[in-house]
Write a protein that holds these residues in place. Structure first.
Motif, PDB file in Angstrom:
ATOM      1  N   ASP A  72      52.062   5.171  40.361  1.00 51.41           N
ATOM      2  CA  ASP A  72      52.859   4.053  40.901  1.00 51.41           C
ATOM      3  C   ASP A  72      54.241   4.517  41.322  1.00 51.41           C
ATOM      4  O   ASP A  72      54.785   4.082  42.332  1.00 51.41           O
ATOM      5  CB  ASP A  72      52.947   2.903  39.879  1.00 51.41           C
ATOM      6  CG  ASP A  72      53.805   3.254  38.675  1.00 51.41           C
ATOM      7  OD1 ASP A  72      53.413   4.177  37.923  1.00 51.41           O
ATOM      8  OD2 ASP A  72      54.868   2.632  38.475  1.00 51.41           O
ATOM      9  N   TYR A  73      54.840   5.460  40.596  1.00 51.57           N
ATOM     10  CA  TYR A  73      56.183   5.949  40.953  1.00 51.57           C
ATOM     11  C   TYR A  73      56.143   6.746  42.265  1.00 51.57           C
ATOM     12  O   TYR A  73      56.992   6.551  43.144  1.00 51.57           O
ATOM     13  CB  TYR A  73      56.767   6.781  39.804  1.00 51.57           C
ATOM     14  CG  TYR A  73      58.109   7.405  40.133  1.00 51.57           C
ATOM     15  CD1 TYR A  73      59.122   6.654  40.725  1.00 51.57           C
ATOM     16  CD2 TYR A  73      58.358   8.760  39.851  1.00 51.57           C
ATOM     17  CE1 TYR A  73      60.355   7.227  41.033  1.00 51.57           C
ATOM     18  CE2 TYR A  73      59.580   9.330  40.153  1.00 51.57           C
ATOM     19  CZ  TYR A  73      60.579   8.566  40.746  1.00 51.57           C
ATOM     20  OH  TYR A  73      61.788   9.134  41.059  1.00 51.57           O
ATOM     21  N   ARG A  90      61.091  -8.476  42.611  1.00 54.38           N
ATOM     22  CA  ARG A  90      62.234  -8.457  41.692  1.00 54.38           C
ATOM     23  C   ARG A  90      61.893  -7.567  40.488  1.00 54.38           C
ATOM     24  O   ARG A  90      60.764  -7.530  40.031  1.00 54.38           O
ATOM     25  CB  ARG A  90      62.553  -9.871  41.215  1.00 54.38           C
ATOM     26  CG  ARG A  90      63.448 -10.613  42.214  1.00 54.38           C
ATOM     27  CD  ARG A  90      64.295 -11.662  41.548  1.00 54.38           C
ATOM     28  NE  ARG A  90      63.524 -12.691  40.862  1.00 54.38           N
ATOM     29  CZ  ARG A  90      63.921 -13.288  39.747  1.00 54.38           C
ATOM     30  NH1 ARG A  90      65.065 -12.941  39.197  1.00 54.38           N
ATOM     31  NH2 ARG A  90      63.171 -14.207  39.178  1.00 54.38           N
ATOM     32  N   GLY A  91      62.885  -6.832  40.006  1.00 49.60           N
ATOM     33  CA  GLY A  91      62.630  -5.947  38.876  1.00 49.60           C
ATOM     34  C   GLY A  91      62.353  -4.514  39.305  1.00 49.60           C
ATOM     35  O   GLY A  91      62.393  -3.618  38.472  1.00 49.60           O
ATOM     36  N   THR A  92      62.082  -4.299  40.606  1.00 47.14           N
ATOM     37  CA  THR A  92      61.791  -2.934  41.073  1.00 47.14           C
ATOM     38  C   THR A  92      62.983  -2.000  40.840  1.00 47.14           C
ATOM     39  O   THR A  92      62.828  -0.859  40.388  1.00 47.14           O
ATOM     40  CB  THR A  92      61.430  -2.950  42.578  1.00 47.14           C
ATOM     41  OG1 THR A  92      60.330  -3.835  42.760  1.00 47.14           O
ATOM     42  CG2 THR A  92      61.053  -1.569  43.063  1.00 47.14           C
ATOM     43  N   ASP A  94      65.355  -2.183  38.558  1.00 46.04           N
ATOM     44  CA  ASP A  94      65.505  -1.838  37.146  1.00 46.04           C
ATOM     45  C   ASP A  94      64.357  -0.961  36.670  1.00 46.04           C
ATOM     46  O   ASP A  94      64.560   0.011  35.952  1.00 46.04           O
ATOM     47  CB  ASP A  94      65.566  -3.109  36.290  1.00 46.04           C
ATOM     48  CG  ASP A  94      66.876  -3.860  36.501  1.00 46.04           C
ATOM     49  OD1 ASP A  94      67.791  -3.259  37.122  1.00 46.04           O
ATOM     50  OD2 ASP A  94      66.975  -5.017  36.057  1.00 46.04           O
ATOM     51  N   LYS A  95      63.139  -1.317  37.118  1.00 47.32           N
ATOM     52  CA  LYS A  95      61.963  -0.567  36.680  1.00 47.32           C
ATOM     53  C   LYS A  95      62.126   0.912  37.022  1.00 47.32           C
ATOM     54  O   LYS A  95      61.771   1.787  36.243  1.00 47.32           O
ATOM     55  CB  LYS A  95      60.724  -1.145  37.359  1.00 47.32           C
ATOM     56  CG  LYS A  95      59.428  -0.420  36.999  1.00 47.32           C
ATOM     57  CD  LYS A  95      58.198  -1.084  37.621  1.00 47.32           C
ATOM     58  CE  LYS A  95      56.940  -0.311  37.254  1.00 47.32           C
ATOM     59  NZ  LYS A  95      55.828  -0.658  38.145  1.00 47.32           N
ATOM     60  N   TYR A  96      62.658   1.174  38.231  1.00 43.77           N
ATOM     61  CA  TYR A  96      62.777   2.570  38.671  1.00 43.77           C
ATOM     62  C   TYR A  96      64.200   3.113  38.575  1.00 43.77           C
ATOM     63  O   TYR A  96      64.504   4.155  39.159  1.00 43.77           O
ATOM     64  CB  TYR A  96      62.212   2.717  40.084  1.00 43.77           C
ATOM     65  CG  TYR A  96      60.711   2.491  40.127  1.00 43.77           C
ATOM     66  CD1 TYR A  96      59.840   3.324  39.423  1.00 43.77           C
ATOM     67  CD2 TYR A  96      60.167   1.432  40.847  1.00 43.77           C
ATOM     68  CE1 TYR A  96      58.473   3.117  39.442  1.00 43.77           C
ATOM     69  CE2 TYR A  96      58.792   1.222  40.883  1.00 43.77           C
ATOM     70  CZ  TYR A  96      57.947   2.065  40.173  1.00 43.77           C
ATOM     71  OH  TYR A  96      56.598   1.859  40.196  1.00 43.77           O
ATOM     72  N   ASN A  97      65.058   2.414  37.830  1.00 44.10           N
ATOM     73  CA  ASN A  97      66.383   2.972  37.554  1.00 44.10           C
ATOM     74  C   ASN A  97      67.144   3.324  38.833  1.00 44.10           C
ATOM     75  O   ASN A  97      67.770   4.379  38.940  1.00 44.10           O
ATOM     76  CB  ASN A  97      66.216   4.224  36.658  1.00 44.10           C
ATOM     77  CG  ASN A  97      67.535   4.739  36.102  1.00 44.10           C
ATOM     78  OD1 ASN A  97      68.486   3.969  35.946  1.00 44.10           O
ATOM     79  ND2 ASN A  97      67.605   6.037  35.843  1.00 44.10           N
ATOM     80  N   SER A 147      57.983   8.720  35.386  1.00 48.85           N
ATOM     81  CA  SER A 147      57.881   7.456  36.143  1.00 48.85           C
ATOM     82  C   SER A 147      59.203   6.888  36.619  1.00 48.85           C
ATOM     83  O   SER A 147      59.268   5.723  37.007  1.00 48.85           O
ATOM     84  CB  SER A 147      57.176   6.390  35.293  1.00 48.85           C
ATOM     85  OG  SER A 147      55.873   6.829  34.964  1.00 48.85           O
ATOM     86  N   ASN A 148      60.273   7.680  36.571  1.00 52.51           N
ATOM     87  CA  ASN A 148      61.544   7.197  37.145  1.00 52.51           C
ATOM     88  C   ASN A 148      62.519   8.343  37.426  1.00 52.51           C
ATOM     89  O   ASN A 148      62.448   9.381  36.781  1.00 52.51           O
ATOM     90  CB  ASN A 148      62.209   6.154  36.233  1.00 52.51           C
ATOM     91  CG  ASN A 148      62.577   6.712  34.875  1.00 52.51           C
ATOM     92  OD1 ASN A 148      61.776   6.691  33.943  1.00 52.51           O
ATOM     93  ND2 ASN A 148      63.786   7.229  34.754  1.00 52.51           N
TER      94      ASN A 148
END
Ligand code: ZLM
Ligand code: CA
Ligand code: ZN
Length: 380
Positions: A72-73, A90-92, A94-97, A147-148
């Motif tokens: 996914d990353y 929304r949240g993308t 934060d999810k990926y810093n 993943s980030n």
């Protein structure tokens, strides 16, 4: 061990791509890929391109990135752009810093594939026994996680190159002399005894990324196969070199790596925009020279470094060292961008004495003893 200047003349390959210099993190962002344009000009003005094998890098493939990074990353990286990031769920962010440290910029995926491709090419040259030393100054992005992204690093070229080396090499040693802790690489190999990771860095519990105290030593099979050397502001040439050599020598003779990856982040130099150490170019280079002297196949990558003229000076100097050539201090007369290097026009300006050395003799001696005790576990 080989003495510098001896007859050991390694086959050196230089992996680069002029495109890498054109990516922009953002106008005021400290990470400036154009430092590699300056580096490549210095390297060729000194004539070093004539004595190395030069490889213009290909892009890493998606499958290669997936050897470490999550599906996914990588999918996100391949699709995201400054134009569409606001339209993502929304949240993308934060999810990926995503933020000031790791912004989304134009052609970010291409940039990642190029610097990772260069480290993979470098590792392949070692595996095929076509190079003894393979250099990729655009790599060394040691903070990237599965993943980030983290700390200016999106994909972890070091982890990818190490995984590639592990297909043929029983033991790989990772050495990190960037100012910051090499957390992404340490984490990836924390539970294996086939990769020994060692990082020298500023540590006070707060300084980015916050990890890297001496009590992080690996776990499970990997217990004692990670080492951290936490340092305070202002460390000078002699203290650093002495500590580096007295720790690295027993690691190499006990762990007996069959390949080495050295990350040469230039932010440990004095006068770095984000830095707080007092190292001169020759001292940083001495650490590379020392590792080279063991004659073990090495991949050499860059990393941090936020004062571009000094980064390029350092990498030209270290390219010389790896080729067993000492470069004259006076910069070549007719080189492009020579004006960037005034007023001294020297490869080795004096960079020291900016910070007080906050590492006392006692602190360094206790640290050295702690490290040597740690290494004793390797001998069984
Ligand atoms: N803020 N702009 C080393 C990676 C170091 C985290 C504090 C961001 C900066 C820095 C970015 C223009 C390697 C932190 C910092 C401001 C949260 C860090 C953009 C200035 C700027 O002016 C800046 C808008 C930016 C970033 C300074 N960030 C300095 N130090 C560290 C990451 C990477 O050298 O090891 C390998 C390549 N980040 O301290 C904050 C906590 C974000
Ligand atoms: Ca480090
Ligand atoms: Zn750094």
């Amino acid at each position: 061990m080989f003495e510098f200047g001896s007859t050991y003349s390694p086959r050196v390959s230089y992996h680069y791509n002029p495109k890498v210099s054109n990516y922009h993190y953002g106008v005021k962002h400290p990470m400036k890929p154009f430092r590699f344009m300056l580096t490549d000009h210095l390297v060729s003005s000194y004539g070093l391109h004539n004595i190395m094998d030069l490889y213009e890098t290909r892009e890493a493939t998606k499958e290669e990135l997936l050897q470490f990074h999550s599906e996914d990353y990588v999918e996100f990286l391949s699709k995201v752009s400054p134009d569409n990031i606001s339209k993502m769920p929304r949240g993308t962010f934060d999810k990926y810093n995503i933020g000031d440290d790791c912004p989304i910029f134009q052609n970010i995926y291409e940039y990642c594939k190029l610097y990772a491709g260069a480290s993979l090419d470098a590792s392949r040259k070692l595996i095929n026994d076509q190079s003894d030393i393979a250099i990729n100054w655009s790599g060394g992005l040691h903070h990237a996680k599965k993943s980030n992204p983290s700390g200016f690093c999106y994909v972890n070229d070091i982890v990818l190159a190490t995984l590639n080396l592990l297909r043929y090499h029983p033991r790989v040693l990772y050495i990190d002399i960037d100012l910051h802790h090499g957390d992404g690489v340490q984490e990836a190999f924390y539970t294996t005894d086939r990769v020994f990771t060692v990082s020298f860095h500023k540590y006070n519990g707060e300084f980015f990324p916050g990890t890297g105290n001496y009590d992080e030593i690996g776990c499970a099979e990997g217990k004692h196969f990670a080492m951290n050397v936490p340092l305070n502001d202002g460390i000078d040439d002699d203290s650093y070199i002495n500590l580096f050599k007295s720790v690295m020598e027993p690691i190499i003779t006990s762990f007996k790596p069959t390949a080495i990856i050295q990350q040469c982040g230039a932010d440990s130099l004095g006068h770095d925009r984000l830095g707080c150490f007092n190292l001169n170019i020759k001292a940083h280079g001495e650490c590379v020279k020392f590792i080279r002297s063991f004659g073990i196949p090495m991949v050499v990558v860059g990393g941090g470094g936020y004062t571009p003229r000094n980064v390029s000076r350092l990498y030209a100097y270290e390219t010389g060292i790896l080729n067993n050539v000492l470069l004259q201090s006076e910069l070549p007369e007719d080189m492009p961008f020579r004006n960037q290097f005034g007023p001294d026009y020297s490869l080795y300006p004096v960079l020291d004495d900016l910070y007080e050395n906050m590492n006392s003799k006692k602190y360094l001696e206790d640290l050295r003893i702690r490290c040597l005790e740690h290494i004793r576990y390797l001998q069984g």
